[in-house]
Design a protein around this motif. Structure first.
Motif, PDB file in Angstrom:
ATOM      1  N   LYS A  79       3.154   8.608  13.030  1.00  0.00           N
ATOM      2  CA  LYS A  79       2.779   8.117  14.356  1.00  0.00           C
ATOM      3  C   LYS A  79       1.765   6.977  14.245  1.00  0.00           C
ATOM      4  O   LYS A  79       1.850   5.980  14.957  1.00  0.00           O
ATOM      5  CB  LYS A  79       2.209   9.279  15.174  1.00  0.00           C
ATOM      6  N   LEU A  80       0.797   7.111  13.341  1.00  0.00           N
ATOM      7  CA  LEU A  80      -0.228   6.081  13.174  1.00  0.00           C
ATOM      8  C   LEU A  80       0.319   4.855  12.451  1.00  0.00           C
ATOM      9  O   LEU A  80      -0.064   3.729  12.766  1.00  0.00           O
ATOM     10  CB  LEU A  80      -1.447   6.645  12.443  1.00  0.00           C
ATOM     11  N   ILE A  81       1.209   5.065  11.490  1.00  0.00           N
ATOM     12  CA  ILE A  81       1.853   3.923  10.817  1.00  0.00           C
ATOM     13  C   ILE A  81       2.643   3.117  11.845  1.00  0.00           C
ATOM     14  O   ILE A  81       2.577   1.894  11.874  1.00  0.00           O
ATOM     15  CB  ILE A  81       2.782   4.385   9.663  1.00  0.00           C
ATOM     16  N   ALA A  82       3.378   3.807  12.710  1.00  0.00           N
ATOM     17  CA  ALA A  82       4.150   3.127  13.754  1.00  0.00           C
ATOM     18  C   ALA A  82       3.227   2.310  14.656  1.00  0.00           C
ATOM     19  O   ALA A  82       3.507   1.149  14.957  1.00  0.00           O
ATOM     20  CB  ALA A  82       4.951   4.144  14.569  1.00  0.00           C
ATOM     21  N   SER A  83       2.122   2.906  15.065  1.00  0.00           N
ATOM     22  CA  SER A  83       1.161   2.205  15.920  1.00  0.00           C
ATOM     23  C   SER A  83       0.597   0.976  15.216  1.00  0.00           C
ATOM     24  O   SER A  83       0.494  -0.100  15.810  1.00  0.00           O
ATOM     25  CB  SER A  83       0.033   3.161  16.318  1.00  0.00           C
ATOM     26  N   TYR A  84       0.245   1.115  13.953  1.00  0.00           N
ATOM     27  CA  TYR A  84      -0.288  -0.006  13.159  1.00  0.00           C
ATOM     28  C   TYR A  84       0.716  -1.158  13.081  1.00  0.00           C
ATOM     29  O   TYR A  84       0.348  -2.328  13.153  1.00  0.00           O
ATOM     30  CB  TYR A  84      -0.639   0.501  11.761  1.00  0.00           C
ATOM     31  N   LEU A  85       1.996  -0.803  12.949  1.00  0.00           N
ATOM     32  CA  LEU A  85       3.056  -1.813  12.838  1.00  0.00           C
ATOM     33  C   LEU A  85       3.501  -2.347  14.189  1.00  0.00           C
ATOM     34  O   LEU A  85       4.250  -3.324  14.262  1.00  0.00           O
ATOM     35  CB  LEU A  85       4.258  -1.231  12.090  1.00  0.00           C
ATOM     36  N   GLY A  86       3.079  -1.695  15.273  1.00  0.00           N
ATOM     37  CA  GLY A  86       3.464  -2.143  16.601  1.00  0.00           C
ATOM     38  C   GLY A  86       4.866  -1.724  17.002  1.00  0.00           C
ATOM     39  O   GLY A  86       5.551  -2.440  17.733  1.00  0.00           O
ATOM     40  N   VAL A  87       5.287  -0.556  16.507  1.00  0.00           N
ATOM     41  CA  VAL A  87       6.626  -0.045  16.833  1.00  0.00           C
ATOM     42  C   VAL A  87       6.505   1.403  17.295  1.00  0.00           C
ATOM     43  O   VAL A  87       5.476   2.040  17.106  1.00  0.00           O
ATOM     44  CB  VAL A  87       7.588  -0.119  15.615  1.00  0.00           C
ATOM     45  N   SER A  88       7.576   1.919  17.867  1.00  0.00           N
ATOM     46  CA  SER A  88       7.588   3.331  18.254  1.00  0.00           C
ATOM     47  C   SER A  88       7.844   4.189  17.014  1.00  0.00           C
ATOM     48  O   SER A  88       8.334   3.704  15.989  1.00  0.00           O
ATOM     49  CB  SER A  88       8.687   3.589  19.289  1.00  0.00           C
ATOM     50  N   ARG A  89       7.542   5.463  17.133  1.00  0.00           N
ATOM     51  CA  ARG A  89       7.794   6.391  16.023  1.00  0.00           C
ATOM     52  C   ARG A  89       9.297   6.479  15.735  1.00  0.00           C
ATOM     53  O   ARG A  89       9.727   6.577  14.598  1.00  0.00           O
ATOM     54  CB  ARG A  89       7.232   7.771  16.373  1.00  0.00           C
ATOM     55  N   GLU A  90      10.111   6.406  16.794  1.00  0.00           N
ATOM     56  CA  GLU A  90      11.569   6.473  16.632  1.00  0.00           C
ATOM     57  C   GLU A  90      12.070   5.268  15.832  1.00  0.00           C
ATOM     58  O   GLU A  90      12.935   5.402  14.968  1.00  0.00           O
ATOM     59  CB  GLU A  90      12.262   6.528  17.998  1.00  0.00           C
ATOM     60  N   THR A  91      11.519   4.085  16.141  1.00  0.00           N
ATOM     61  CA  THR A  91      11.907   2.875  15.400  1.00  0.00           C
ATOM     62  C   THR A  91      11.522   3.021  13.938  1.00  0.00           C
ATOM     63  O   THR A  91      12.310   2.703  13.049  1.00  0.00           O
ATOM     64  CB  THR A  91      11.232   1.624  16.010  1.00  0.00           C
ATOM     65  N   LEU A  92      10.331   3.524  13.678  1.00  0.00           N
ATOM     66  CA  LEU A  92       9.895   3.723  12.303  1.00  0.00           C
ATOM     67  C   LEU A  92      10.816   4.690  11.572  1.00  0.00           C
ATOM     68  O   LEU A  92      11.164   4.477  10.411  1.00  0.00           O
ATOM     69  CB  LEU A  92       8.446   4.238  12.274  1.00  0.00           C
ATOM     70  N   SER A  93      11.250   5.748  12.259  1.00  0.00           N
ATOM     71  CA  SER A  93      12.151   6.732  11.656  1.00  0.00           C
ATOM     72  C   SER A  93      13.460   6.088  11.222  1.00  0.00           C
ATOM     73  O   SER A  93      14.034   6.449  10.192  1.00  0.00           O
ATOM     74  CB  SER A  93      12.450   7.869  12.624  1.00  0.00           C
ATOM     75  N   LEU A 109       0.827  -1.216   0.000  1.00  0.00           N
ATOM     76  CA  LEU A 109       0.000   0.000   0.000  1.00  0.00           C
ATOM     77  C   LEU A 109       0.862   1.266   0.000  1.00  0.00           C
ATOM     78  O   LEU A 109       0.836   2.035   0.959  1.00  0.00           O
ATOM     79  CB  LEU A 109      -0.931  -0.001   1.218  1.00  0.00           C
ATOM     80  N   PRO A 110       1.618   1.505  -1.070  1.00  0.00           N
ATOM     81  CA  PRO A 110       2.524   2.663  -1.068  1.00  0.00           C
ATOM     82  C   PRO A 110       1.806   4.008  -0.903  1.00  0.00           C
ATOM     83  O   PRO A 110       2.337   4.918  -0.270  1.00  0.00           O
ATOM     84  CB  PRO A 110       3.224   2.569  -2.426  1.00  0.00           C
ATOM     85  N   LYS A 111       0.597   4.151  -1.419  1.00  0.00           N
ATOM     86  CA  LYS A 111      -0.129   5.422  -1.297  1.00  0.00           C
ATOM     87  C   LYS A 111      -0.582   5.674   0.136  1.00  0.00           C
ATOM     88  O   LYS A 111      -0.716   6.815   0.558  1.00  0.00           O
ATOM     89  CB  LYS A 111      -1.328   5.439  -2.248  1.00  0.00           C
ATOM     90  N   LEU A 112      -0.813   4.604   0.882  1.00  0.00           N
ATOM     91  CA  LEU A 112      -1.251   4.745   2.267  1.00  0.00           C
ATOM     92  C   LEU A 112      -0.181   5.446   3.094  1.00  0.00           C
ATOM     93  O   LEU A 112      -0.483   6.329   3.894  1.00  0.00           O
ATOM     94  CB  LEU A 112      -1.574   3.374   2.876  1.00  0.00           C
ATOM     95  N   ILE A 113       1.066   5.063   2.892  1.00  0.00           N
ATOM     96  CA  ILE A 113       2.190   5.633   3.655  1.00  0.00           C
ATOM     97  C   ILE A 113       2.238   7.149   3.481  1.00  0.00           C
ATOM     98  O   ILE A 113       2.587   7.879   4.403  1.00  0.00           O
ATOM     99  CB  ILE A 113       3.530   4.988   3.212  1.00  0.00           C
ATOM    100  N   GLN A 114       1.867   7.630   2.294  1.00  0.00           N
ATOM    101  CA  GLN A 114       1.898   9.069   2.016  1.00  0.00           C
ATOM    102  C   GLN A 114       0.729   9.814   2.676  1.00  0.00           C
ATOM    103  O   GLN A 114       0.806  11.018   2.887  1.00  0.00           O
ATOM    104  CB  GLN A 114       1.869   9.310   0.509  1.00  0.00           C
ATOM    105  N   ARG A 115      -0.346   9.096   3.020  1.00  0.00           N
ATOM    106  CA  ARG A 115      -1.563   9.741   3.516  1.00  0.00           C
ATOM    107  C   ARG A 115      -1.743   9.641   5.035  1.00  0.00           C
ATOM    108  O   ARG A 115      -2.554  10.373   5.598  1.00  0.00           O
ATOM    109  CB  ARG A 115      -2.779   9.129   2.828  1.00  0.00           C
ATOM    110  N   VAL A 116      -1.035   8.730   5.667  1.00  0.00           N
ATOM    111  CA  VAL A 116      -1.226   8.474   7.098  1.00  0.00           C
ATOM    112  C   VAL A 116      -0.031   9.031   7.872  1.00  0.00           C
ATOM    113  O   VAL A 116       1.116   8.797   7.501  1.00  0.00           O
ATOM    114  CB  VAL A 116      -1.373   6.953   7.353  1.00  0.00           C
ATOM    115  N   PRO A 117      -0.291   9.761   8.961  1.00  0.00           N
ATOM    116  CA  PRO A 117       0.822  10.268   9.777  1.00  0.00           C
ATOM    117  C   PRO A 117       1.725   9.126  10.265  1.00  0.00           C
ATOM    118  O   PRO A 117       1.247   8.031  10.578  1.00  0.00           O
ATOM    119  CB  PRO A 117       0.112  10.942  10.959  1.00  0.00           C
TER     120      PRO A 117
END
Length: 190
Positions: free
Chosen positions: A172-186, A162-170
């Motif tokens: 912080k929410l992507i990190a939560s969905y994946l079960g990781v912290s925002r820092e880990t996602l960064s 879902l490449p377009k989803l990543i562009q539309r969702v903050p």
């Protein structure tokens, strides 16, 4: 409004063929709804009278545990169906929340209407069977990814799927969905 119904017909006809007469019957059972960003489509503890097809926009389906932590079940955007499916099917109060991350438009379908059009138009019953199967497959893949993939692999999987989803969702929410912290996602993005 007819343009919006044309989009809905196109969605159905990606899977099944409908005559104009069948389509007129099907379309007559859908209601239109529009919500602004941050408005709720479904709230836990309230009746779930509809399932929703997203014309445009983006929503987040989630639950909140006893400690107040949010658990994101799904992001849904154009051409997705969303609801608290258990509550909708059993005509009970909801246990999840669905709120708009963007201004969104929907077509709403009651259980009674869905059952009626499935009975009267067998192609629609086939459509919903196929859509349900796709939903179960996606749910299974999501659960397996949480159980078997590293966080970074889950992120890469989401990027590819879902490449377009990543562009539309903050983030912080992507990190939560994946079960990781925002820092880990960064760190995945660097």
């Amino acid at each position: 409004m007819q343009d919006k119904y044309a989009l809905l017909r196109q969605h159905f006809e990606e899977i099944v063929s409908l005559t104009d007469e069948e389509w007129n019957f099907v379309q007559s059972h859908f209601e239109y709804k529009s919500l602004k960003k941050h408005q709720f489509l479904i709230q836990a503890g309230q009746a779930v009278n509809f399932e929703y097809w997203i014309i445009n926009g983006l929503v987040k389906a989630y639950s909140i545990d006893d400690k107040g932590k949010e658990h994101i079940l799904q992001f849904a955007m154009e051409n997705y169906w969303v609801s608290d499916h258990y509550a909708f099917q059993n005509q009970e109060t909801g246990s999840i929340f669905v709120d708009c991350l963007e201004d969104s438009e929907f077509f709403c379908l009651t259980l009674e209407s869905r059952e009626l059009i499935c009975k009267q138009v067998p192609a629609v019953a086939n459509f919903f069977r196929i859509k349900s199967n796709h939903g179960y497959i996606n749910l299974q893949q999501r659960i397996l990814s949480l159980l078997t993939m590293t966080a970074e692999n889950r992120y890469e999987y989401l990027l590819n799927k879902l490449p377009k989803l990543i562009q539309r969702v903050p983030k912080k929410l992507i990190a939560s969905y994946l079960g990781v912290s925002r820092e880990t996602l960064s760190r995945f993005n660097s």
